[in-house]
Write a protein that holds these residues in place. Structure first.
Motif, mmCIF file in Angstrom:
data_model
loop_
_atom_site.group_PDB
_atom_site.id
_atom_site.type_symbol
_atom_site.label_atom_id
_atom_site.label_comp_id
_atom_site.label_asym_id
_atom_site.label_seq_id
_atom_site.Cartn_x
_atom_site.Cartn_y
_atom_site.Cartn_z
ATOM 1 N N GLN A 1 42.593 44.945 35.415
ATOM 2 C CA GLN A 1 41.500 45.884 35.099
ATOM 3 C C GLN A 1 40.283 45.640 35.990
ATOM 4 O OE1 GLN A 1 41.420 44.798 30.946
ATOM 5 N NE2 GLN A 1 42.205 46.796 30.307
ATOM 6 N N ILE A 2 40.039 44.373 36.303
ATOM 7 C CA ILE A 2 38.943 44.035 37.215
ATOM 8 C C ILE A 2 39.225 44.652 38.592
ATOM 9 C CG2 ILE A 2 37.745 42.165 38.427
ATOM 10 C CD1 ILE A 2 37.017 42.329 35.499
ATOM 11 N N ALA A 3 40.477 44.511 39.052
ATOM 12 C CA ALA A 3 40.854 45.047 40.362
ATOM 13 C C ALA A 3 40.686 46.570 40.404
ATOM 14 C CB ALA A 3 42.306 44.665 40.673
ATOM 15 N N GLU A 4 41.106 47.265 39.322
ATOM 16 C CA GLU A 4 40.969 48.721 39.279
ATOM 17 C C GLU A 4 39.501 49.135 39.279
ATOM 18 O OE1 GLU A 4 45.091 49.610 36.742
ATOM 19 O OE2 GLU A 4 43.121 49.690 35.776
ATOM 20 N N ALA A 5 38.693 48.411 38.515
ATOM 21 C CA ALA A 5 37.261 48.745 38.427
ATOM 22 C C ALA A 5 36.540 48.509 39.748
ATOM 23 C CB ALA A 5 36.606 47.921 37.322
ATOM 24 N N ALA A 6 37.006 47.502 40.498
ATOM 25 C CA ALA A 6 36.360 47.159 41.767
ATOM 26 C C ALA A 6 36.959 47.920 42.944
ATOM 27 C CB ALA A 6 36.463 45.653 42.013
ATOM 28 N N GLY A 7 38.108 48.571 42.742
ATOM 29 C CA GLY A 7 38.765 49.286 43.833
ATOM 30 C C GLY A 7 39.379 48.361 44.863
ATOM 31 N N VAL A 8 39.901 47.198 44.390
ATOM 32 C CA VAL A 8 40.526 46.235 45.296
ATOM 33 C C VAL A 8 41.869 45.815 44.701
ATOM 34 C CG1 VAL A 8 38.293 45.376 46.118
ATOM 35 C CG2 VAL A 8 39.401 44.252 44.172
ATOM 36 N N SER A 9 42.586 44.976 45.430
ATOM 37 C CA SER A 9 43.873 44.491 44.944
ATOM 38 C C SER A 9 43.675 43.326 43.969
ATOM 39 C CB SER A 9 44.745 44.030 46.113
ATOM 40 O OG SER A 9 44.183 42.870 46.708
ATOM 41 N N VAL A 10 44.736 43.066 43.181
ATOM 42 C CA VAL A 10 44.711 41.915 42.271
ATOM 43 C C VAL A 10 44.566 40.623 43.066
ATOM 44 C CG1 VAL A 10 46.105 40.584 40.630
ATOM 45 C CG2 VAL A 10 46.032 43.077 40.461
ATOM 46 N N ALA A 11 45.185 40.569 44.229
ATOM 47 C CA ALA A 11 45.099 39.378 45.079
ATOM 48 C C ALA A 11 43.651 39.110 45.506
ATOM 49 C CB ALA A 11 45.995 39.525 46.302
ATOM 50 N N THR A 12 42.936 40.194 45.805
ATOM 51 C CA THR A 12 41.517 40.029 46.196
ATOM 52 C C THR A 12 40.696 39.475 45.035
ATOM 53 O OG1 THR A 12 41.639 41.804 47.822
ATOM 54 C CG2 THR A 12 39.450 41.218 47.013
ATOM 55 N N VAL A 13 40.945 39.995 43.827
ATOM 56 C CA VAL A 13 40.239 39.469 42.646
ATOM 57 C C VAL A 13 40.529 37.988 42.479
ATOM 58 C CG1 VAL A 13 40.004 39.605 40.134
ATOM 59 C CG2 VAL A 13 40.243 41.697 41.473
ATOM 60 N N SER A 14 41.795 37.615 42.637
ATOM 61 C CA SER A 14 42.183 36.211 42.508
ATOM 62 C C SER A 14 41.453 35.339 43.530
ATOM 63 C CB SER A 14 43.701 36.074 42.675
ATOM 64 O OG SER A 14 44.083 34.718 42.578
ATOM 65 N N ARG A 15 41.341 35.833 44.769
ATOM 66 C CA ARG A 15 40.652 35.064 45.809
ATOM 67 C C ARG A 15 39.176 34.886 45.470
ATOM 68 N NH1 ARG A 15 44.342 37.769 49.414
ATOM 69 N NH2 ARG A 15 42.872 39.500 49.739
ATOM 70 N N VAL A 16 38.560 35.929 44.937
ATOM 71 C CA VAL A 16 37.144 35.824 44.557
ATOM 72 C C VAL A 16 36.972 34.823 43.428
ATOM 73 C CG1 VAL A 16 35.182 37.057 43.544
ATOM 74 C CG2 VAL A 16 36.557 38.145 45.340
ATOM 75 N N LEU A 17 37.848 34.890 42.422
ATOM 76 C CA LEU A 17 37.760 33.979 41.283
ATOM 77 C C LEU A 17 37.947 32.524 41.700
ATOM 78 C CD1 LEU A 17 39.721 36.003 38.578
ATOM 79 C CD2 LEU A 17 37.261 35.596 38.655
ATOM 80 N N ASN A 18 38.738 32.320 42.753
ATOM 81 C CA ASN A 18 39.008 30.965 43.220
ATOM 82 C C ASN A 18 38.122 30.565 44.399
ATOM 83 O OD1 ASN A 18 41.415 29.890 41.616
ATOM 84 N ND2 ASN A 18 42.158 31.905 42.232
ATOM 85 N N HIS A 19 37.058 31.376 44.639
ATOM 86 C CA HIS A 19 36.073 31.074 45.681
ATOM 87 C C HIS A 19 36.716 30.930 47.066
ATOM 88 C CE1 HIS A 19 33.260 30.530 42.394
ATOM 89 N NE2 HIS A 19 34.097 29.656 41.852
ATOM 90 N N PRO B 1 37.315 31.663 50.840
ATOM 91 C CA PRO B 1 36.325 32.092 51.836
ATOM 92 C C PRO B 1 36.663 33.398 52.547
ATOM 93 C CG PRO B 1 37.655 30.285 52.693
ATOM 94 C CD PRO B 1 38.043 30.453 51.259
ATOM 95 N N TYR B 2 37.942 33.786 52.607
ATOM 96 C CA TYR B 2 38.323 34.930 53.425
ATOM 97 C C TYR B 2 38.337 36.226 52.620
ATOM 98 C CZ TYR B 2 39.641 31.125 56.492
ATOM 99 O OH TYR B 2 39.600 30.003 57.252
ATOM 100 N N VAL B 3 37.164 36.577 52.101
ATOM 101 C CA VAL B 3 36.956 37.844 51.400
ATOM 102 C C VAL B 3 35.671 38.446 51.949
ATOM 103 C CG1 VAL B 3 36.625 38.979 49.175
ATOM 104 C CG2 VAL B 3 38.060 36.930 49.317
ATOM 105 N N SER B 4 35.723 39.744 52.287
ATOM 106 C CA SER B 4 34.520 40.379 52.829
ATOM 107 C C SER B 4 33.413 40.399 51.770
ATOM 108 C CB SER B 4 34.825 41.802 53.290
ATOM 109 O OG SER B 4 35.044 42.641 52.173
ATOM 110 N N GLU B 5 32.200 40.407 52.261
ATOM 111 C CA GLU B 5 31.054 40.365 51.348
ATOM 112 C C GLU B 5 31.018 41.598 50.449
ATOM 113 O OE1 GLU B 5 29.215 37.803 50.876
ATOM 114 O OE2 GLU B 5 28.057 38.796 49.320
#
Length: 325
Positions: free
Chosen positions: A6-24, A26-30
């Motif tokens: 649901q976070i991924a859908e709300a943010a318009g990104v993939s689940v993998a991207t949400v996981s990367r953000v949650l785990n800090h 570094p390779y995620v665009s600002e």
């Protein structure tokens, strides 16, 4: 409660991207990181770090924020917290912050991420507004005077305790009074400074800025305080020393330099530490262990749904007359 999908859908990104953000990672665009963080905030997503805790809904751990661990003031408070935690089968996570705002925010985010069930704040630099934003994630109890807040608190009235000490000295014939503070801008220090000014003015005395010594701590700080006193041209006749270990250092150094206590200088310590009893120091009992134990009880009861809304509790103090006045 929202999930990662649901976070991924709300943010318009993939689940993998949400996981990367949650785990800090570094390779995620600002822009994507910001979108995920905004979605997490909007959906009030709370992350559980352990599958067992996810099932139980609690971690049986309370965080304790304190600036220094090896400070007698906080050591006594921790003793009260730890005693009750042991009785309630709870673990403590001690978080030393050195009054660093980023470190304090890290601990608050641990509460938000369900790594701890509640938080006790012995002393802080963060603003109340910043801290109040985290109350939806669990109970937060402060060990300071607090009113009209969503935060709970247990405290001793530092204004009245300082006022009592000044009146006691004044009645004993000591009218030139100085005092010490560790932090000039803390809520407790501000109340003590106001009490010093108000009480001396009311008694017909004169508050003196040059008789206020800042940023001294421990027995070594007490020795520095004695050097300061000896070098003064105009000396106070009495000192309120906010910490019995500091008062002990002053007393020892005073004796080494031929000063008589209380004939040449009277002193009142604070906190009723064991060293004050050993050295016969007049002091204010600030009931630090009881503040700690009550802070734990309030957090524990709120975790278990026994209290709704903030709890505010004031403990009384007492003046212990010994031999330094």
């Amino acid at each position: 409660m929202a999930n990662i999908k649901q976070i991924a859908e709300a943010a318009g990104v993939s689940v993998a991207t949400v996981s990367r953000v949650l785990n800090h990672h570094p390779y995620v665009s600002e822009s994507k990181r910001r979108a995920v963080e905004e979605a997490i905030e909007r959906l009030q997503y709370s992350r559980n770090m352990n599958a067992v805790h996810l099932i139980k809904g609690i971690t049986q751990t309370i965080g304790v924020v304190l600036p220094q661990i090896n400070h007698p003031y906080f050591s006594q408070m921790i003793e009260g917290i730890a005693h009750r935690a042991l009785e309630c089968n709870y673990q403590l996570m001690l978080c030393q912050t050195n009054y660093n705002l980023d470190e304090e925010l890290k601990v608050l985010n641990m509460l938000r991420n369900k790594q701890i069930d509640g938080l006790i704040v012995c002393s802080r630099s963060i603003s109340l507004n910043q801290m109040e934003a985290y109350t939806p994630y669990g109970p937060i109890v402060l060990c300071e005077t607090l009113h009209n807040s969503t935060l709970s608190s247990v405290y001793l009235d530092h204004y009245t305790s300082f006022q009592k000490a000044i009146h006691y000295l004044w009645d004993k014939g000591y009218h030139d009074i100085g005092f010490t503070l560790y932090r000039h801008n803390s809520s407790n220090s501000l109340r003590r400074k106001q009490a010093y000014t108000d009480t001396l003015h009311a008694l017909g005395g004169q508050p003196r800025k040059e008789w206020i010594l800042m940023n001294q701590i421990g027995i070594g700080g007490g020795a520095n305080l004695a050097k300061w006193f000896l070098q003064m041209n105009e000396k106070p006749s009495a000192l309120l020393i906010t910490g019995d270990d500091l008062a002990a250092g002053f007393l020892i150094a005073a004796h080494q330099n031929g000063l008589r206590v209380p004939e040449d200088i009277a002193i009142i310590g604070f906190d009723n530490q064991p060293i004050a009893d050993v050295l016969n120091i007049t002091t204010i009992d600030t009931r630090l262990q009881e503040i700690g134990s009550r802070a734990f009880d309030i957090a524990y009861q709120q975790i278990n749904g026994e209290h709704e809304g903030p709890v505010t509790e004031e403990l009384s103090f007492r003046l212990i007359e010994r031999g330094t006045v």
